[in-house]
Design an enzyme around this catalytic site. Structure first.
Site, PDB file in Angstrom:
ATOM      1  N   GLU A  15      39.643  23.811   9.533  1.00  0.00           N
ATOM      2  CA  GLU A  15      38.445  22.987   9.425  1.00  0.00           C
ATOM      3  C   GLU A  15      37.247  23.694  10.061  1.00  0.00           C
ATOM      4  OE1 GLU A  15      39.502  18.633   8.693  1.00  0.00           O
ATOM      5  OE2 GLU A  15      39.062  18.910  10.802  1.00  0.00           O
ATOM      6  N   HIS A  67      41.302  18.379  16.689  1.00  0.00           N
ATOM      7  CA  HIS A  67      40.087  18.260  15.873  1.00  0.00           C
ATOM      8  C   HIS A  67      38.885  18.788  16.662  1.00  0.00           C
ATOM      9  CE1 HIS A  67      36.906  16.610  13.416  1.00  0.00           C
ATOM     10  NE2 HIS A  67      37.800  16.379  12.468  1.00  0.00           N
TER      11      HIS A  67
HETATM   12  P1  PGA Z   1      34.543  15.332   6.505  1.00  0.00           P
HETATM   13  O1  PGA Z   1      35.420  15.428   7.813  1.00  0.00           O
HETATM   14  O2  PGA Z   1      35.498  15.155   5.346  1.00  0.00           O
HETATM   15  O3  PGA Z   1      33.672  14.129   6.724  1.00  0.00           O
HETATM   16  O4  PGA Z   1      33.774  16.592   6.383  1.00  0.00           O
HETATM   17  C1  PGA Z   1      36.594  16.194   7.813  1.00  0.00           C
HETATM   18  C2  PGA Z   1      37.226  16.141   9.161  1.00  0.00           C
HETATM   19  O5  PGA Z   1      36.524  15.945  10.165  1.00  0.00           O
HETATM   20  O6  PGA Z   1      38.455  16.278   9.245  1.00  0.00           O
END
Ligand code: PGA
Length: 219
Positions: free
Chosen positions: A145, A96
């Site tokens: 992401e 992440h």
């Molecule tokens: P969010 O986070 O849905 O709050 O944008 C997504 C993530 O960090 O995986």
């Protein structure tokens, strides 16, 4: 119908009783999860035993948000694959952007974490921030992401997310690629209806069990 993964990542939010309340609410929906939708709940580490017990024989799976890059041993504070045995952990979120940035995790360390997850028979959900993020070859589930979209209320466009997921599938050995970043009950279907997107990774909107249930329903 393609298989979809819908993943809740609580990050460092919620104490034990708040996780319990979330589970109490989500219980009303969990048996309605249709075949073909794989739901994963990744609570903070101290709550995994409780969530593990609650999810047994339900249609949702336990995820973890991190794993030690090392085997069992003298690594104070680290949670190893060995420590997780017996908790029915199905999935681990690795790579992440918050871990990469705030904990300075680099590609080599992340690859070690993937190896440890595999050694514990835990499926990795490996987060990448763009087309060029390296992906360890053993990873089967990737989550695209883009950093600008995380927690900002400003998601990527479904068209661009689809283009990036297509690129990842064409250039790596990954059968599943998810999208993550400001996913809501209102926009989730605009992503999951795209040809190459196999599900969503949800942060903020997963903290409310009703909202997360709506995301699962609408996906
Ligand atoms: P969010 O986070 O849905 O709050 O944008 C997504 C993530 O960090 O995986």
């Amino acid at each position: 119908m393609k298989k979809l993964f819908i993943v809740a990542n609580f990050k460092s939010n919620k104490n034990r009783s708040e996780v319990e309340q979330w589970m109490d609410t989500f219980d009303q929906f969990v048996d309605q999860i249709p075949e073909g939708k794989t739901v994963v709940i990744a609570p903070p580490m101290p709550s995994i035993m409780f969530v593990s017990n609650r999810l047994l024989e339900k249609r949702a799976f336990l995820g973890i948000q991190d794993i030690s890059p090392f085997e069992a041993g003298s690594f104070t504070g680290a949670v190893s694959a060995k420590n997780l045995e017996g908790f029915h952990v199905g999935f681990a979120i690795i790579g992440h952007s918050e871990r990469r940035e705030k904990f300075h995790e680099d590609d080599a360390l992340l690859e070690q974490k993937v190896e440890q997850a595999i050694s514990g028979k835990i499926e990795t959900i490996f987060c990448v921030q763009g087309k060029d993020t390296p992906i360890p070859p053993t990873v089967r589930i990737v989550a695209y992401e883009p950093v600008f979209a995380i927690g900002s209320g400003n998601p990527d466009t479904p068209e661009n997310a689809d283009e990036v997921t297509k690129y990842i599938k064409e250039n790596h050995n990954n059968p599943f690629v998810l999208y993550g970043g400001s996913v809501t009950p209102e926009n989730v279907h605009t992503f999951t209806q795209m040809e190459h997107i196999d599900g969503v990774l949800v942060g903020g909107a997963s903290l409310d069990a009703h909202k997360f249930a709506a995301i699962v329903r609408n996906a």
